[in-house]
Write an enzyme that holds these catalytic residues in place. Structure first.
Site, PDB file in Angstrom:
ATOM      1  CG  HIS A  69      -0.510   0.273   2.386  1.00 30.34           C
ATOM      2  ND1 HIS A  69       0.478  -0.648   3.301  1.00 30.34           N
ATOM      3  CD2 HIS A  69      -0.517   0.947   3.643  1.00 30.34           C
ATOM      4  CE1 HIS A  69       0.733  -0.419   4.588  1.00 30.34           C
ATOM      5  NE2 HIS A  69       0.342   0.808   4.519  1.00 30.34           N
ATOM      6  CG  HIS A  71       0.273   4.637   4.721  1.00 26.89           C
ATOM      7  ND1 HIS A  71      -0.607   3.666   5.534  1.00 26.89           N
ATOM      8  CD2 HIS A  71      -0.732   5.641   4.032  1.00 26.89           C
ATOM      9  CE1 HIS A  71      -1.784   3.916   5.529  1.00 26.89           C
ATOM     10  NE2 HIS A  71      -1.930   5.308   4.702  1.00 26.89           N
ATOM     11  CG  ASP A  73       5.044   3.132   7.387  1.00 28.31           C
ATOM     12  OD1 ASP A  73       4.127   3.610   6.501  1.00 28.31           O
ATOM     13  OD2 ASP A  73       4.887   2.074   7.936  1.00 28.31           O
ATOM     14  CG  HIS A  74       4.070   0.211   4.045  1.00 28.54           C
ATOM     15  ND1 HIS A  74       4.047  -0.977   4.544  1.00 28.54           N
ATOM     16  CD2 HIS A  74       3.812   0.859   5.168  1.00 28.54           C
ATOM     17  CE1 HIS A  74       3.711  -1.066   5.619  1.00 28.54           C
ATOM     18  NE2 HIS A  74       3.458   0.193   6.134  1.00 28.54           N
ATOM     19  CG  HIS A 125      -3.681   0.415   6.924  1.00 26.21           C
ATOM     20  ND1 HIS A 125      -3.779   1.043   7.918  1.00 26.21           N
ATOM     21  CD2 HIS A 125      -2.730   0.883   6.003  1.00 26.21           C
ATOM     22  CE1 HIS A 125      -2.676   1.732   8.038  1.00 26.21           C
ATOM     23  NE2 HIS A 125      -2.081   1.564   7.054  1.00 26.21           N
ATOM     24  CG  ASP A 149       0.673  -0.965   7.804  1.00 28.59           C
ATOM     25  OD1 ASP A 149       1.611  -1.808   8.126  1.00 28.59           O
ATOM     26  OD2 ASP A 149       0.909   0.183   7.671  1.00 28.59           O
ATOM     27  CG  HIS A 187       4.115  -1.491  11.687  1.00 34.93           C
ATOM     28  ND1 HIS A 187       4.770  -0.323  11.639  1.00 34.93           N
ATOM     29  CD2 HIS A 187       3.516  -1.121  10.379  1.00 34.93           C
ATOM     30  CE1 HIS A 187       4.625   0.574  10.738  1.00 34.93           C
ATOM     31  NE2 HIS A 187       3.854   0.064   9.935  1.00 34.93           N
TER      32      HIS A 187
HETATM   33 FE    FE Z   1       2.831   1.046   8.048  1.00 34.40          FE
HETATM   34 ZN    ZN Z   2       0.146   1.638   6.477  1.00 36.45          ZN
END
Ligand code: FE
Ligand code: ZN
Length: 283
Positions: A69, A71, A73-74, A125, A149, A187
């Site tokens: 996805h 985001h 942090d990905h 999410h 996530d 995570h």
């Molecule tokens: Fe994340």
């Molecule tokens: Zn995420």
């Protein structure tokens, strides 16, 4: 090819034993690397440097990038990785992931390191979130799920873009996978998730056992990921929206009856799930 068991004389016909490495990044992310000793696939590389360090340390060549996805942090490390390796980037049809070279949808497959990964759409999410399911026990020893996530160990992602119903339905799809499936989420939230799970189900014996074993792992500095789907089914409240104890907790929480209109179903799974998820948001 490297072969730890017999470096001088690897059996020519044996399948490569693929390895999965969790590279810690940021506060609590794991960037996953799948490799056959020579080639590697990065899953959700939110940061490039730790991935490059791992590739260099083990003399691996990056051959593709998988994304769950949009985001940061990905996907935050993709551009820097592409400067070193010109590789395909596979992910969901989301315009917020501009680096994609191949968009994949529910039911489609993608071949990585000779193994077939099935795409499962898991909106909630984010609206375009996908997971990758790899059912190749010969190469990995067990079925694997890379779910970003969506499903966490003992928890699930926050519902940012989808509806609670979408997220519940996404988790329902993941519940149907083989119980031996290893869950590679993104995570290390497990201890906090377990603390919440205990508030929902204080009498759940499996949950008490899991808290003990996860506490031991974390005290030893070890990751709690991957988890096994069988353990999630027994302890993760977000997969247990149809369990009597979880339903009772949701009813207590709202101090109201949560009867479904449909007389066939005693409680509306979506309502139970929404109550539990909103409770976790402020836990
Ligand atoms: Fe994340
Ligand atoms: Zn995420």
């Amino acid at each position: 090819m490297k072969n730890d068991a017999n470096p001088s004389n690897p059996a020519p016909s044996s399948k490569p034993t693929l390895r999965i490495t969790g590279i810690p990044a940021f506060q609590d992310n794991y960037l996953w690397l799948i490799d056959d000793g020579e080639h590697a696939v990065a899953v959700d590389p939110g940061d490039a440097q730790p991935v490059l360090d791992e590739l260099n340390k083990r003399n691996l060549t990056l051959t593709s990038i998988l994304v769950t996805h949009h985001h940061a942090d990905h996907i935050g490390g993709i551009d820097a990785l592409l400067k070193h390796y010109s590789v395909p980037v596979i992910g969901p049809a989301d315009s917020r992931i501009p680096q994609l070279t191949q968009r994949v949808a529910d039911g489609e497959t993608y071949t990585l390191l000779g193994q077939t990964a099935q795409v499962i759409e898991v909106p909630g999410h984010t609206l375009h979130h996908i997971a990758y399911f790899i059912n190749q026990p010969n190469a990995f020893g067990a079925p694997l799920l890379f779910c970003g996530d969506t499903l966490f160990a003992a928890g699930c992602g926050r519902v940012f873009e989808g509806t609670f119903t979408q997220m519940r339905q996404s988790l329902a799809k993941l519940r149907e996978l083989p119980e031996s499936t290893r869950i590679y989420c993104a995570h290390e939230y497990t201890q906090a998730n377990l603390a919440f799970a205990l508030a929902v189900e204080p009498q759940n014996k499996l949950l008490h056992q899991r808290i003990e074993s996860v506490n031991e792992l974390r005290a030893a500095g070890l990751p709690s990921i991957p988890s096994i789907l069988a353990d999630e089914l027994g302890t993760n409240p977000f997969l247990r929206y149809d369990n009597d104890a979880v339903i009772a907790a949701a009813v207590r929480r709202t101090n109201t009856r949560l009867d479904a209109h449909n007389s066939e179903v005693k409680y509306d799974h979506d309502v139970i799930f929404a109550v539990i998820r909103q409770w976790k948001d402020i836990f």
